[in-house]
Write a protein that holds these residues in place. Sequence first.
Motif, mmCIF file in Angstrom:
data_model
loop_
_atom_site.group_PDB
_atom_site.id
_atom_site.type_symbol
_atom_site.label_atom_id
_atom_site.label_comp_id
_atom_site.label_asym_id
_atom_site.label_seq_id
_atom_site.Cartn_x
_atom_site.Cartn_y
_atom_site.Cartn_z
ATOM 1 N N CYS A 121 61.252 12.923 29.084
ATOM 2 C CA CYS A 121 61.683 12.267 30.322
ATOM 3 C C CYS A 121 60.451 11.722 31.048
ATOM 4 O O CYS A 121 59.479 12.462 31.273
ATOM 5 C CB CYS A 121 62.423 13.257 31.213
ATOM 6 S SG CYS A 121 62.873 12.577 32.833
ATOM 7 N N PRO A 122 60.443 10.446 31.414
ATOM 8 C CA PRO A 122 59.230 9.833 31.972
ATOM 9 C C PRO A 122 58.984 10.129 33.447
ATOM 10 O O PRO A 122 57.971 9.686 33.997
ATOM 11 C CB PRO A 122 59.487 8.341 31.760
ATOM 12 C CG PRO A 122 60.974 8.206 31.870
ATOM 13 C CD PRO A 122 61.532 9.460 31.241
ATOM 14 N N LYS A 123 59.871 10.853 34.106
ATOM 15 C CA LYS A 123 59.756 11.017 35.556
ATOM 16 C C LYS A 123 58.454 11.712 35.979
ATOM 17 O O LYS A 123 57.995 11.541 37.108
ATOM 18 C CB LYS A 123 60.966 11.783 36.095
ATOM 19 C CG LYS A 123 62.273 11.012 36.011
ATOM 20 C CD LYS A 123 63.394 11.740 36.712
ATOM 21 C CE LYS A 123 64.701 10.956 36.633
ATOM 22 N NZ LYS A 123 64.593 9.644 37.316
ATOM 23 N N SER A 147 58.350 3.848 32.112
ATOM 24 C CA SER A 147 59.671 3.350 31.734
ATOM 25 C C SER A 147 60.318 4.244 30.683
ATOM 26 O O SER A 147 59.642 4.842 29.843
ATOM 27 C CB SER A 147 59.556 1.928 31.178
ATOM 28 O OG SER A 147 59.030 1.053 32.157
ATOM 29 N N SER A 148 61.628 4.330 30.713
ATOM 30 C CA SER A 148 62.377 5.053 29.687
ATOM 31 C C SER A 148 62.476 4.207 28.421
ATOM 32 O O SER A 148 62.522 2.973 28.486
ATOM 33 C CB SER A 148 63.797 5.371 30.185
ATOM 34 O OG SER A 148 63.765 6.192 31.321
ATOM 35 N N THR A 198 63.865 -0.391 32.139
ATOM 36 C CA THR A 198 63.037 -0.279 33.330
ATOM 37 C C THR A 198 63.526 -1.208 34.420
ATOM 38 O O THR A 198 64.134 -2.240 34.153
ATOM 39 C CB THR A 198 61.569 -0.611 33.003
ATOM 40 O OG1 THR A 198 60.789 -0.480 34.203
ATOM 41 C CG2 THR A 198 61.424 -2.028 32.472
ATOM 42 N N ASP A 253 59.655 10.936 23.432
ATOM 43 C CA ASP A 253 61.009 10.888 23.967
ATOM 44 C C ASP A 253 61.166 11.720 25.237
ATOM 45 O O ASP A 253 62.278 11.903 25.728
ATOM 46 C CB ASP A 253 61.999 11.389 22.906
ATOM 47 C CG ASP A 253 62.055 10.477 21.692
ATOM 48 O OD1 ASP A 253 62.572 9.356 21.821
ATOM 49 O OD2 ASP A 253 61.568 10.875 20.615
#
Length: 366
Positions: free
Chosen positions: A327-329, A341-342, A358, A325
């Motif tokens: 943050c994908p940044k 992608s989130s 996404t 979970d």
Amino acid sequence: LPLQAVKLGCQKCFILSRSGFGNAACVSSWPKSIDPSTGKMEPKVEVYIALPTRVFDDGSGLECNELYWDEEVGSYEIVEETPSVMLNDVQTVIFCTGYLPDQDCLAEDLQFPSLRSDVTEDFSELWVAPDDFKMRDNPLTAVTGDIQPSEDIYISSNIIPGVYRRTLLMSNPRMMYLSDAHSDCSLLELDISAWLCIAYITGITRIPSKAEMKADLDAQMIEEMHIPYLRYYIDMDYFDALSMLDETHWSEDINDPRTTQLLLEYMNYNAGLIARNMRSAHYPVDFGTYNNLNEKGNHLVKLMLASSHARQTISSKSEWATFRDVCPKSFRSIYTGQEASSLPGHWLDLDKGDKPLTSFTILPPK
């Protein structure tokens, strides 16, 4: 595995770790639920540095104890000072112990030297540091001081004794292996090893002499003795010194800049080994050199650091958060720069029909 079990409805999972090392032991928080017996929020997964030593209650209970390796006896023994962990109503046991290589299909002189009965000192699993070795200063030096190397040091898990760069059998370099690396990038390293084998077979890369191979491995061991997060695993005197630090020490806080410095030194070294082997193999992707990573190599280090943060910075107040979970940044493709992608919701709540959030577009390679 325990997260998947919880996702599928398991009420409680226990992870028993022999060493306390590895990703599961580093997770800062697990999903939680209210314990009916106490009314308190309790984690659904608990990790213990212990292994089963006794079965009770007709097979539904496990007594677990911390163990240590007794060199004289040649077996694991119970640490008597540590209280036992009693697990009740155990319904399923899953063994995730890893594997030992079985090379009985090969002639003995073609097997890993560590598996053979005729092992010589040249291929020992122990190593002796130079008499003049002195560890470089690092953030832990102020705490540990200058620790002299142990009399016998274990060969690093990055090295297979008697096998040059985990590929060439030093006693017979016509014998080559594709061996799983102790790495966060195992699949990548296996592919690089395949290219390295081809480079040796075709003559694109020169096979070093046995003396050159040994000097290379000695140099690698010396370098790893300078890196705290590697020396910790191979030098028992250094291991004992760091084990004396309690859980409140700054080295247990991944957000402390000194811890980040230690992690980056470790990760840059591992990425440097990959870059070195890429160059030797004439691999189609280039991470720079052992001592000077390029943009892609530095990007790999950033991904390694982000992965560690994802597991070790989960909020203890969250009931649902997992490392998935995060943050994908911080996670972008090395090749295209595309951001991960989130998730459309909490990972524990997702099913097969949920699609990621996404705005994915194919970006041209840099």
